[in-house]
Design an enzyme around this catalytic site. Structure first.
Site, PDB file in Angstrom:
ATOM      1  N   LYS A  99       0.632  -0.771   0.269  1.00 26.19           N
ATOM      2  CA  LYS A  99      -0.115   0.399   0.412  1.00 26.19           C
ATOM      3  C   LYS A  99       0.830   1.436   0.048  1.00 26.19           C
ATOM      4  O   LYS A  99       1.723   1.658   1.052  1.00 26.19           O
ATOM      5  CB  LYS A  99      -1.127   0.110   1.143  1.00 26.19           C
ATOM      6  CG  LYS A  99      -1.995   1.279   1.412  1.00 26.19           C
ATOM      7  CD  LYS A  99      -2.570   1.380   0.525  1.00 26.19           C
ATOM      8  CE  LYS A  99      -3.560   2.393   0.809  1.00 26.19           C
ATOM      9  NZ  LYS A  99      -4.876   2.331   1.954  1.00 26.19           N
ATOM     10  N   HIS A 174     -10.534   3.622  -2.736  1.00 25.25           N
ATOM     11  CA  HIS A 174     -11.562   4.360  -2.729  1.00 25.25           C
ATOM     12  C   HIS A 174     -11.094   5.823  -3.125  1.00 25.25           C
ATOM     13  O   HIS A 174     -11.497   6.720  -3.098  1.00 25.25           O
ATOM     14  CB  HIS A 174     -11.421   5.170  -1.350  1.00 25.25           C
ATOM     15  CG  HIS A 174     -10.804   4.943  -0.384  1.00 25.25           C
ATOM     16  ND1 HIS A 174      -9.457   6.095  -1.182  1.00 25.25           N
ATOM     17  CD2 HIS A 174      -9.256   4.371   0.520  1.00 25.25           C
ATOM     18  CE1 HIS A 174      -8.424   5.923  -0.268  1.00 25.25           C
ATOM     19  NE2 HIS A 174      -8.537   5.085   0.203  1.00 25.25           N
ATOM     20  N   ASP A 247     -13.258   0.401   2.911  1.00 24.74           N
ATOM     21  CA  ASP A 247     -12.671   1.331   3.656  1.00 24.74           C
ATOM     22  C   ASP A 247     -13.402   1.621   5.049  1.00 24.74           C
ATOM     23  O   ASP A 247     -13.264   2.563   5.417  1.00 24.74           O
ATOM     24  CB  ASP A 247     -12.999   2.666   3.142  1.00 24.74           C
ATOM     25  CG  ASP A 247     -11.276   3.525   3.517  1.00 24.74           C
ATOM     26  OD1 ASP A 247     -10.738   3.326   4.273  1.00 24.74           O
ATOM     27  OD2 ASP A 247     -11.413   4.686   3.141  1.00 24.74           O
TER      28      ASP A 247
HETATM   29  O1  DOR Z   1     -11.399   7.942   5.837  1.00 23.91           O
HETATM   30  C1  DOR Z   1      -9.998   7.166   6.220  1.00 23.91           C
HETATM   31  N1  DOR Z   1      -9.764   6.864   6.924  1.00 23.91           N
HETATM   32  N2  DOR Z   1      -8.909   7.220   5.099  1.00 23.91           N
HETATM   33  C2  DOR Z   1      -8.056   6.674   4.787  1.00 23.91           C
HETATM   34  O2  DOR Z   1      -7.095   6.263   3.610  1.00 23.91           O
HETATM   35  C3  DOR Z   1      -7.626   6.057   6.448  1.00 23.91           C
HETATM   36  C4  DOR Z   1      -8.746   5.860   7.250  1.00 23.91           C
HETATM   37  C5  DOR Z   1      -8.622   5.196   8.314  1.00 23.91           C
HETATM   38  O3  DOR Z   1      -7.349   4.601   8.155  1.00 23.91           O
HETATM   39  O4  DOR Z   1      -9.218   6.073   9.700  1.00 23.91           O
HETATM   40 ZN    ZN Z   2      -8.674   3.157   4.048  1.00 27.89          ZN
END
Ligand code: DOR
Ligand code: ZN
Length: 344
Positions: A99, A174, A247
């Site tokens: 990633k 996403h 996500d």
């Molecule tokens: O909204 C998000 N939360 N976007 C991300 O890229 C990471 C994730 C998190 O780890 O909380």
């Molecule tokens: Zn994420």
């Protein structure tokens, strides 16, 4: 009553965290999904095969007995990633992918990659070994508007990388814009994309509806309506490039309802119902299985799940939150709202 039976879906983008939170959220994902791509942005991040193997064990220990669930692990790329460890971890079945978090783009990304050329040798090794690259596709700079981050990442990072490493498989995680949909279509076959339920359900007005809505805040942030409509068309098109990735990003309620609230929407418990709402509204329920259960495994070169899951069109009230003992609640996407579909 409408009944829908489909192969057990997979979630190609989840955050499980660790410790007490992990123990509450792994069962939520394992309930509906057969496999999940697990994000490595822990503190400290999962940067080696040994760390990923140990993390995988902690996840497996949190799977309720009787549930069949396989976590697929990822390596957090840094400026100092050891390509040999990554490639050998992939060969040994520990890593499914790696990633890319551009440094400071999102939660726990401070150890991320400072500039893409820093990892060119690693990307070359991944290309050769067939390790997919998963990207947080945002260019984050003070002078770049937050709503333009995805488009500028595509222009300045993604396209040059696709060109430089023609054999590298890439997933734009996403996607949130029509630019994302377009670039994925332009590189069909080697570039895929996950789409979250919140980016299909809401546009950026949801962040400010009657006041500031911290539970609608995630990264990349919700976008304009025109982008949401393009995302809905892509997700429900049946095209092989687009697949389910929630996500789901649990944060304790007090860390979201704060002066500087964390980014992330916790959707594991209600994601299937949220996606089903979208597919029903788009008259595309016949294409739900492609998005949820077939396109992802095909992209990763894995067989689809054999088991099936059945949902019925019967309204139920979604749970408000998941309670983490001694720590507090994590608020659910659609929590407390009536959803149209229920697990049979
Ligand atoms: O909204 C998000 N939360 N976007 C991300 O890229 C990471 C994730 C998190 O780890 O909380
Ligand atoms: Zn994420």
């Amino acid at each position: 009553m409408k009944t829908l039976t489909f192969r057990r879906p997979d979630d190609w983008h989840v955050h499980f965290r660790d410790g007490a939170v992990l123990r509450q959220v792994v069962p939520a994902t394992a309930r509906d999904f057969g496999r999940a791509i697990v994000m490595p942005n822990l503190v400290p991040p999962v940067t080696t095969a040994a760390m990923a193997a140990a993390y995988r064990e902690r996840i497996v220990a949190a799977v309720p007995s009787g549930a069949r669930f396989t976590p697929l692990m990822t390596c957090y790329l840094t400026d100092g990633t050891d390509a040999d460890d990554l490639v050998s971890g992939h060969a040994r079945g520990i890593f499914t992918a790696a990633k890319l978090y551009p440094a400071h783009a999102t939660t726990n990304s401070q150890h991320g990659v400072s500039s893409i050329d820093k990892i060119h040798p690693v990307l070359g090794a991944m290309e050769k070994a067939g390790v997919p690259l998963l990207t947080h596709g945002e260019l984050v700079r003070k002078d770049v508007d937050i709503f333009d981050r995805e488009r500028l990442f595509i222009d300045r990072v993604l396209e040059p990388t696709l060109k430089r490493f023609p054999g590298l498989k890439v997933v734009m995680e996403h996607i949130t814009t029509k630019d994302g949909v377009e670039v994925v279509r332009a590189h069909r076959g080697r570039l895929g994309a996950t789409i979250t339920p919140q980016h299909l359900l809401y546009n950026r007005n949801a962040l400010f509806e009657g006041g500031l809505r911290p539970h609608m805040y995630c990264l990349p942030v919700l976008k304009r309506e025109e982008h949401r409509l393009v995302l809905r068309a892509a997700a429900t098109s049946g095209e092989a490039s687009f697949f389910l990735g929630t996500d789901t990003a649990p944060h304790l309620r007090h860390l979201k309802e704060a002066a500087c609230g964390c980014a992330g929407v916790f959707s594991a418990l209600t994601a299937v119902q949220a996606y089903l709402r979208v597919f029903a509204e788009e008259n595309a329920l016949d294409r739900f299985e492609s998005f949820a259960s077939l396109n992802g495994p095909a992209f990763y070169g894995l067989p689809p799940n054999e088991e099936t899951v059945t949902y019925v069109e019967k309204p139920s009230v979604a749970p408000e939150a998941v309670e983490v003992p001694d720590e507090g609640p994590i608020v659910c996407l659609l929590g407390g709202e009536t959803v149209e579909w229920s697990r049979a």
